[in-house]
Enzyme design. Structure first.
Site, PDB file in Angstrom:
ATOM      1  N   CYS A  78       0.865  -1.180   0.000  1.00  0.00           N
ATOM      2  CA  CYS A  78       0.000   0.000   0.000  1.00  0.00           C
ATOM      3  C   CYS A  78       0.898   1.226   0.000  1.00  0.00           C
ATOM      4  O   CYS A  78       1.566   1.508   0.994  1.00  0.00           O
ATOM      5  CB  CYS A  78      -0.913   0.002   1.219  1.00  0.00           C
ATOM      6  SG  CYS A  78      -1.944   1.471   1.306  1.00  0.00           S
ATOM      7  N   ASN A  80       0.210   4.552  -0.220  1.00  0.00           N
ATOM      8  CA  ASN A  80      -0.167   5.633   0.692  1.00  0.00           C
ATOM      9  C   ASN A  80       0.031   5.212   2.135  1.00  0.00           C
ATOM     10  O   ASN A  80       0.436   6.005   2.986  1.00  0.00           O
ATOM     11  CB  ASN A  80      -1.621   6.034   0.460  1.00  0.00           C
ATOM     12  CG  ASN A  80      -1.819   6.767  -0.853  1.00  0.00           C
ATOM     13  OD1 ASN A  80      -0.979   7.564  -1.255  1.00  0.00           O
ATOM     14  ND2 ASN A  80      -2.922   6.493  -1.530  1.00  0.00           N
ATOM     15  N   ASN A 203      -6.812  -3.963  -9.085  1.00  0.00           N
ATOM     16  CA  ASN A 203      -7.034  -2.529  -8.931  1.00  0.00           C
ATOM     17  C   ASN A 203      -7.164  -1.919 -10.327  1.00  0.00           C
ATOM     18  O   ASN A 203      -6.339  -2.191 -11.200  1.00  0.00           O
ATOM     19  CB  ASN A 203      -5.857  -1.882  -8.194  1.00  0.00           C
ATOM     20  CG  ASN A 203      -5.591  -2.534  -6.854  1.00  0.00           C
ATOM     21  OD1 ASN A 203      -6.310  -2.320  -5.891  1.00  0.00           O
ATOM     22  ND2 ASN A 203      -4.544  -3.358  -6.776  1.00  0.00           N
ATOM     23  N   ARG A 222      -9.064  -2.862  -5.313  1.00  0.00           N
ATOM     24  CA  ARG A 222      -9.466  -4.212  -4.938  1.00  0.00           C
ATOM     25  C   ARG A 222      -9.600  -4.312  -3.421  1.00  0.00           C
ATOM     26  O   ARG A 222      -8.721  -3.911  -2.685  1.00  0.00           O
ATOM     27  CB  ARG A 222      -8.401  -5.211  -5.436  1.00  0.00           C
ATOM     28  CG  ARG A 222      -8.686  -6.650  -5.106  1.00  0.00           C
ATOM     29  CD  ARG A 222      -7.659  -7.589  -5.715  1.00  0.00           C
ATOM     30  NE  ARG A 222      -6.335  -7.445  -5.140  1.00  0.00           N
ATOM     31  CZ  ARG A 222      -5.334  -8.296  -5.358  1.00  0.00           C
ATOM     32  NH1 ARG A 222      -5.507  -9.333  -6.173  1.00  0.00           N
ATOM     33  NH2 ARG A 222      -4.142  -8.104  -4.806  1.00  0.00           N
ATOM     34  N   CYS A 230      -4.988   5.805  -4.291  1.00  0.00           N
ATOM     35  CA  CYS A 230      -4.294   4.529  -4.111  1.00  0.00           C
ATOM     36  C   CYS A 230      -2.851   4.758  -4.532  1.00  0.00           C
ATOM     37  O   CYS A 230      -2.581   5.046  -5.700  1.00  0.00           O
ATOM     38  CB  CYS A 230      -4.948   3.441  -4.960  1.00  0.00           C
ATOM     39  SG  CYS A 230      -4.046   1.870  -4.960  1.00  0.00           S
TER      40      CYS A 230
END
Length: 325
Positions: A78, A80, A203, A222, A230
């Site tokens: 991830c 972020n 995604n 997703r 994202c």
């Protein structure tokens, strides 16, 4: 127990440092806690996109990040989120530059210049990158998909598929398509759990080129759905921007990426061996410190908790308002 409510570009999470727990959480409890606190209707103070679990990392790293989405699924990375974990570990251990263990790689993170007063920023490495259908769990009759059609999805839109390392499907579109219903239609189908193209989901991002060196990215994530931002999608979109629009942008050049939740800057790099990686530079905002009993969080009982605002969210909103002037 204490949690932090944080966000990167409006992509919001709770950070939970497992080292601070009196009783360790089982795998089942980790998932259940994320599902309970993140629910947008019944969760903790408006919920979140996921929980970032901070654990001790292996040798050579200063911590490990696990990402459990709001639906209980685990994300391999991830972008972020890792910035907010980088800030947390940086302040906990007084470090300016270090590595964080993630599912597939140990990633470099470092403190960056703040975007504005009370808007701290971090720079995170996004890698590894792969275009192979096997790594994407993609079934389109080709080993790679770069700027090409998937007739089952659309006869008008070209797609590119890249794993960074979580899978992304990216299309460059005009403004009307960006804001229209096609993204939701295509992404919902690809994340329904029984489609033949991406059976494990993907995604999906639509990208509009605003001007040379500046793009807008809208993402259906997703395990989450439409999200403010994202980080890995913005990184993957930046990579495809450099590869497909070399007349506008090149490697080692800063790209401004606007998203519904704010903005980041990215840079695409190419190693001597030909591998790509991206720098993702953006805010790491701490919204509030939360105290709640471990049992209440796991069971979804949110009648008794404390929520102490940091004041950083107002500063972030002022920064974003200034961007749109």
């Amino acid at each position: 127990m204490e949690m932090l409510k944080v966000h990167g570009s409006g992509n919001d999470f709770f950070i939970l440092d497992e080292d601070n727990l009196e009783e360790p959480l089982t795998e089942e409890e980790l998932i259940q806690l994320a599902q309970k606190v993140c629910d947008r209707d019944t969760g903790l103070h408006g919920g979140a996109d996921g929980v970032l679990y901070v654990q001790a990392g292996h040798e050579g790293t200063d911590g490990r990040m696990r990402v459990i989405n709001a639906d209980g699924s685990e994300a391999s990375m991830c972008g972020n989120g890792i910035r907010t974990v980088a800030r947390y570990l940086s302040e906990k251990k007084n470090l300016a530059e270090f590595k964080i263990q993630t599912m597939h790689a140990d990633l470099e993170v470092k403190k960056a210049d703040k975007l504005a007063e009370k808007v701290p920023a971090f720079d995170a490495e996004i890698s590894p990158v792969s275009f192979d259908a096997q790594d994407l769990l993609m079934h389109v009759g080709k080993e790679k998909l770069i700027d090409d059609y998937i007739p089952e999805l659309s006869k008008a839109i070209k797609f590119s598929a890249v794993a960074v390392p979580n899978p992304h499907l990216i299309a460059f579109v005009d403004h009307e398509t960006l804001m229209g219903e096609e993204l939701g239609r295509i992404a919902s189908y690809l994340n329904n759990g029984n489609n033949p193209i991406f059976p494990d989901g993907v995604n999906v991002s639509f990208v509009e080129i605003l001007e040379p060196g500046k793009i807008f990215v809208r993402t259906f994530e997703r395990g989450v759905g439409f999200t403010n931002a994202c980080g890995t999608a913005m990184s993957a979109s930046s990579l495809m921007y450099v590869l497909l629009h070399s007349d506008q942008i090149d490697f080692e050049k800063l790209i401004t990426v606007i998203n519904p939740g704010g903005m980041v800057r990215t840079m695409v790099h190419k190693r001597e061996n030909g591998d790509y990686w991206m720098s993702l530079i953006g805010n790491a905002t701490e919204v509030a410190k939360v105290n709640i009993s471990q049992a209440d969080a796991i069971n979804g009982n949110f009648d008794n908790f404390t929520w102490n605002e940091t004041g950083e969210q107002a500063a972030y909103e002022a920064f974003i308002a200034q961007l749109h002037r």
